[in-house]
Design a protein around this motif. Structure first.
Motif, short mmCIF file in Angstrom:
data_model
loop_
_atom_site.label_atom_id
_atom_site.label_comp_id
_atom_site.label_asym_id
_atom_site.label_seq_id
_atom_site.Cartn_x
_atom_site.Cartn_y
_atom_site.Cartn_z
N LYS A 188 -37.96 -25.83 24.51
CA LYS A 188 -38.68 -26.86 23.77
C LYS A 188 -37.74 -27.55 22.78
O LYS A 188 -37.11 -26.90 21.94
N GLY A 189 -37.65 -28.86 22.89
CA GLY A 189 -36.79 -29.61 21.99
C GLY A 189 -35.32 -29.38 22.21
O GLY A 189 -34.49 -29.78 21.38
N GLY A 190 -34.97 -28.77 23.34
CA GLY A 190 -33.57 -28.46 23.59
C GLY A 190 -33.15 -28.80 25.00
O GLY A 190 -33.85 -29.48 25.75
N ALA A 191 -31.97 -28.30 25.36
CA ALA A 191 -31.38 -28.60 26.66
C ALA A 191 -31.71 -27.52 27.68
O ALA A 191 -32.16 -26.42 27.34
N GLN A 219 -25.98 -21.69 28.61
CA GLN A 219 -27.14 -21.70 27.73
C GLN A 219 -27.17 -23.00 26.93
O GLN A 219 -26.30 -23.25 26.09
N GLY A 220 -28.14 -23.84 27.23
CA GLY A 220 -28.28 -25.10 26.53
C GLY A 220 -28.68 -24.91 25.08
O GLY A 220 -29.34 -23.93 24.71
N GLY A 221 -28.31 -25.86 24.24
CA GLY A 221 -28.61 -25.76 22.83
C GLY A 221 -29.97 -26.32 22.47
O GLY A 221 -30.66 -26.93 23.28
N TRP A 222 -30.35 -26.11 21.20
CA TRP A 222 -31.61 -26.66 20.69
C TRP A 222 -31.48 -27.09 19.22
O TRP A 222 -32.41 -27.66 18.66
N ASP A 268 -27.58 -34.02 19.41
CA ASP A 268 -28.73 -33.18 19.66
C ASP A 268 -28.31 -31.99 20.50
O ASP A 268 -27.40 -32.09 21.34
N ASP A 269 -28.98 -30.86 20.27
CA ASP A 269 -28.79 -29.66 21.12
C ASP A 269 -27.31 -29.29 21.22
O ASP A 269 -26.79 -29.02 22.29
N TRP A 270 -26.63 -29.25 20.08
CA TRP A 270 -25.17 -29.13 20.15
C TRP A 270 -24.69 -27.68 20.20
O TRP A 270 -23.51 -27.44 20.40
N ASN A 271 -25.58 -26.72 20.02
CA ASN A 271 -25.15 -25.32 20.01
C ASN A 271 -25.21 -24.73 21.42
O ASN A 271 -26.06 -23.94 21.78
N GLU A 272 -24.25 -25.11 22.24
CA GLU A 272 -24.18 -24.63 23.62
C GLU A 272 -23.32 -23.37 23.71
O GLU A 272 -22.34 -23.23 22.98
N ALA A 273 -23.68 -22.49 24.63
CA ALA A 273 -22.90 -21.28 24.85
C ALA A 273 -22.79 -21.01 26.34
O ALA A 273 -23.78 -21.13 27.07
N VAL A 937 -31.91 -18.70 13.80
CA VAL A 937 -33.31 -18.72 14.22
C VAL A 937 -33.40 -18.41 15.71
O VAL A 937 -32.43 -18.55 16.45
N ASN A 938 -34.59 -17.98 16.11
CA ASN A 938 -34.83 -17.70 17.52
C ASN A 938 -34.81 -18.99 18.34
O ASN A 938 -35.15 -20.07 17.85
N ARG A 939 -34.43 -18.85 19.60
CA ARG A 939 -34.57 -19.98 20.51
C ARG A 939 -36.06 -20.31 20.66
O ARG A 939 -36.88 -19.42 20.86
N PRO A 940 -36.43 -21.60 20.53
CA PRO A 940 -37.85 -21.97 20.66
C PRO A 940 -38.39 -21.66 22.06
O PRO A 940 -37.66 -21.16 22.93
#
Length: 951
Positions: A188-191, A219-222, A268-273, A937-940
């Protein structure tokens, strides 16, 4: 003792339960809902989990696959007495039963050398690392074992409050196996995210088998990095400039302060791993008695962006000014040889890990806290003249931190054990370990070259533009770099930390009668640790190389700058040589000659070389008046420890299915040396009067008394385990972050003593052939019982609870299976609810002060709750002219809900799942780094599809 159940087909209800409980696994429908045993190696022997008089949770490979457990965060989701804290993939620590302290700052964790209180094992090899526990991807794991309470006698250092063991599936010579798993999801709200994992097991002969697993998880970011402008706040910087290093804004009405923006990295959603890796292992049976195993694993985690959010900005939002990244690579090779000699079981196992980390971290917000900020940021005339009319240009405040760290560890263990079926049985072993960690941490300031050049022009009227980075490297043991990697590097840490350990351990178990067993284990360890290297500064270079032939301007406060043979300014003239510092302290501890410290000066006698700035005499006085203890420093600059720890247990089999046990156990965490050993606080007022950075944070020890019950009831359809423990921690180590009052940012010290008392519960229940219900709970009470006098008014007072220790945490899971006759398949539903109660962040009571900084710097408070611990904090007044309250931020309670539905037929499985159904944030506050709080925070809410096929 517990009866072993025969092998064979397992009930479907148990198979289904494998998805949600640690102790169930199955593949086919049956009518007997009895729970199956789980074999663990918590005592370095293969035993039924219910027979081991230790609090153990074992999460099976089937359970992990069914719950989509893949990464470090996922490991601990259903373990209520375990807390994970940190700033993203590969950058976390775990705490068990509330034995937590201040979270380590990731920027200097390799330099400060803090060891975790919970050891992480990959099969037989310890792979623990402070602030950066190894984030091993959960591919083709047989199980994860979590041992709560001290495990030091069998597992050594850092198994202080427990350990976590990742047990891999081994090659199987009996049959060909292969599997393919694929998943995709959207947040939700992420990649979007996707992952693939493949495994193949090849029995090449009846003696030799090879097993290979490879995986890739994107893993897409949010988290969104929003548009922002940062302008240094003069009031904030002035109040932190306690030692007067650089101009005060209040003295320069004509100050010109530049700002910086993050336009180029807004995303947006820049925290990719991304996790990529493989593992290959080979097993060979030499004969009926001897076998060998070798395993090689390689993994890379590539993180773009930051996993930290700013709580004051709303949901999943950050304001960063540097494109953060973290690349974490490791290679592990382990080997095991086991067999029998004269009716004795013999095991030799060893391992080698080579880990490399390269990270870039935004450090711009250091402008809000560092005592030296204006020295590097602004060109104001700090010497003499009319400051009201003097220019003070303050340049680009962008700052970043570049980390290049390596960690190499080699371990060997040899143990011999007797027949486990004998009434008297024993095990004895020897363990050796060598650890070598290098760390180059560069603090890169965009402003320094302009600020220093501008001052040269304004003061001297002319001069060449200044360029930091033109430094020579001192001939210092432990430095590994030939210089900074960037022309922006204003100063950098260049350290090598070594640890070597030899330990002898053993355990004896004796059946006093058919129901009562006593066990005694002990470990004698000898550990040597040493920190060497230097922190290299630009101090003295502000005035440029031409300045070296002139007298120091009045009020400069520094001696003549030194020059290199080619005429460049030698910034290392003001370096802090940790090697020399610890050697000097060790030498003085051995001979007691005051001149050992007092004589350490630079070649021109202008400053104290031992200090790297400051006063050798003050350090000597601190030793002589008892404020600085150097007894743990050897003459060669190392710290040596030697001790014996013990564990004693009694377990009584009340019936064949119910066991009672009692334990006394001990655990320890190694001492660590400080890079700024013996330095006095820059601020020597109020609570900091006489404050000196400890030379060594000594070993903190943990003593545990525990009573427990393990039982199976209702014809073995209900399994219930419970334990009550009382724990005392002596000399609790804490990582301190207080740059505006104590120089050198982060160091380790012993905050005092603490206690932790609690109850752990877990159960599994199969009421029908189709339904499994399971759960676990942790009740916890912690408090500080003694405070280091030097920390009164800085740390929270005696009676305060320990951080990251919720008084209650728990979960409940259920799975319901049903037949799909038209498809000839099995369908299922699963649900899980986890709850973590509120806790506090950190031991230092700086929350109110940090919120005050946020209001001044950004015009807003964090919005986080605070817990007032009584009294005031520090010596610096807030914006109202009063000392802030001694308080800590609160991590609010959080509830997570996961659901899934799937179909299994023959060798394939398809599942649709929803994780974090309500998008619960579950923020864990990070108190170090920004001078106003950040949080993970937790992934939504994430909806995903998982497909699996077994060949």
């Amino acid at each position: 003792m517990f009866r072993m159940k025969p092998s064979g087909k397992r009930p479907l209800s148990l198979a289904v339960a494998a998805a949600i409980t640690p102790v169930l696994a199955s593949t086919a429908l049956a009518q007997n809902p009895q729970l199956e045993e789980v074999v663990v190696t918590a005592t370095k022997r293969a035993e039924n989990l219910q027979d081991v008089p230790i609090s153990v949770n074992a999460l099976t490979g089937d359970a992990m696959r069914s719950q989509n457990i893949l990464t470090f965060d996922d490991y601990v989701e259903f373990l209520p007495n375990v807390v994970s804290a940190g700033i993203g993939p590969g950058q976390k620590e775990i705490y068990i039963r509330g034995s937590a302290s201040e979270q380590s700052s990731i920027t200097v964790a390799p330099a400060q050398g803090s060891a975790p209180g919970v050891a992480l094992y990959f099969d037989e090899m310890p792979v623990s690392f402070g602030a950066r526990n190894l984030d091993v991807y959960a591919a083709d794991l047989e199980r994860i074992e979590v041992l709560s309470g001290p495990q030091g006698t069998l597992f050594g250092a850092s198994s202080q409050s427990g350990n976590m063991r990742l047990i891999t599936n081994k090659p199987n010579q009996d049959e060909f196996e292969a599997s393919l798993d694929f998943g995709m999801s959207n947040t939700k709200g992420g990649a979007a995210s996707n992952n693939v994992e493949a495994m193949i097991n090849l029995p090449l002969t009846d003696k030799l088998a090879v097993r290979f697993v490879g995986y890739s998880d994107n893993q897409g970011g949010w988290i969104d990095n929003q548009q922002a402008t940062f302008t240094p706040n003069g009031e904030v910087i002035d109040r932190n400039n306690s030692a007067g290093f650089g101009p005060f804004f209040r003295d320069f009405p004509q100050t010109n302060i530049r700002s910086t923006t993050n336009t180029d990295i807004v995303a947006d959603d820049w925290n990719e791993a991304t996790y990529n890796g493989y593992r290959i292992s080979a097993a060979y049976d030499f004969n009926d008695d001897w076998s060998g195993l070798i395993t090689r694993m390689s993994q890379e985690i590539d993180v773009e962006g930051s996993f930290l959010v700013d709580p004051s900005l709303g949901d999943s939002t950050s304001e960063k000014y540097v494109p953060e990244s973290n690349v974490d690579e490791f290679d592990i090779t382990t080997w095991t040889l086991e067999g029998r000699i004269a009716n004795l079981d013999v095991v030799y196992t060893g391992g080698y890990i080579d880990r490399e980390v390269d990270a870039l971290i935004d450090y711009t917000h250091y402008n809000n806290g560092g005592g030296y900020i204006t020295y590097y940021l602004c060109s104001g005339n700090i010497y003499s003249g009319d400051k009201a009319n003097a220019p003070n240009n303050c340049f680009d405040p962008t700052k970043q931190y570049a980390d290049a760290s390596t960690n190499e560890r080699t371990t060997h263990e040899f143990r011999v054990s007797s027949d486990p079926d004998e009434r008297l049985r024993w095990m004895a072993g020897v363990y050796t370990s060598d650890v070598d960690t290098t760390h180059i941490g560069e603090f890169q300031y965009y402003s320094t070259n302009d600020a220093f050049s501008d001052h040269i022009v304004n003061y001297f009227g002319s001069g060449d533009p200044f360029q930091v980075g033109n430094t020579t490297i001192p001939d210092t043991a432990g430095t590994v770099s030939e210089g900074p990697r960037s022309p922006l590097t204003t100063f950098y840490n260049d350290f090598t930390r070594t640890e070597s350990e030899t330990a002898y351990f053993g355990e004896v178990q004796f059946d006093l009668n058919d129901r009562l067993t006593a066990a005694l284990s002990a470990r004698r360890y000898s550990l040597k640790s040493q920190l060497q290297g230097a922190s290299n500064f630009s101090f003295g270079c502000r005035y440029g190389a031409p300045f070296t032939d002139r007298d120091t301007p009045a009020g400069a406060g520094f001696g003549n700058a030194e020059v290199t043979p080619d005429g460049r300014c030698n910034s290392n003239a003001f370096s802090n040589s940790v090697t020399d510092r610890l050697l000097t302290l060790g030498d003085y501890a051995a001979n007691g000659n005051a001149d050992t410290i007092l004589r350490a000066t630079s070649p021109n006698g202008a400053r104290d070389m031992f200090r790297g700035g400051g006063s050798n005499a003050a350090t000597l006085a601190a030793i002589q008046n008892g404020n600085l203890d150097i007894s743990a420093i050897s003459e060669d600059g190392s710290t040596r420890e030697e001790d014996t720890i013990v564990r004693f247990s009694l377990n009584f089999n009340l019936t064949d299915d119910v066991m009672l046990y009692g334990i006394y156990s001990e655990g320890y965490r190694p001492a660590t040396q400080n890079r700024n050993a013996g330095q006095l606080a820059a601020n020597q007022s109020g609570v900091y009067d006489g404050y000196v950075v400890p030379a060594v944070a000594v070993t903190d020890t943990l003593e545990n008394i525990e009573f427990g019950m393990k039982g199976e009831f209702l014809d073995r359809t209900l399994r219930l385990n419970a334990s009550f423990y009382m724990t005392d921690i002596t000399d609790l180590q804490v990582s301190r972050f207080d740059p505006s009052n104590v120089a050198f940012l982060v160091f380790m010290e012993n905050v005092g003593d603490a206690e932790s008392n609690g109850v752990d519960l877990d159960f599994q229940w199969a009421p029908t052939n189709n339904l499994i219900i399971s759960g676990a709970a942790s009740f916890l009470d912690t408090k500080i019982t003694r405070l280091n006098p030097q920390l009164e008014g800085v740390a929270v007072p005696v009676g305060s609870e320990l951080p990251l220790a919720p008084s209650f945490a728990g979960n409940i899971r259920a799975r319901y299976d049903f037949e799909l006759p038209n498809m000839g398949a099995n369908g299922y539903f699963t649900g899980a609810v986890t709850y973590r109660g509120e806790s506090v962040a950190g031991i230092v009571g700086s929350a109110a002060f940090m919120d005050d900084t946020g209001v001044l710097a950004y015009g807003r408070e964090s919005g986080l709750g605070q817990q007032d611990e009584g009294g005031t904090f520090g010596t610096v007044a807030d914006r109202n002219g009063e000392l802030p309250s001694n308080s800590r931020f609160v991590n609010e309670a959080a509830t997570m809900v996961n659901i899934a539905a799937g179909v299994e037929k023959d060798n394939w499985l398809a599942e649709l799942y929803v994780r974090n159904l309500t998008s619960e944030e579950g923020a864990i506050v990070q108190t170090a780094g920004k001078f106003s709080p950040e949080a993970t925070v937790n992934r939504p809410r994430t909806v995903g599809l998982r497909l699996s096929y077994r060949f």
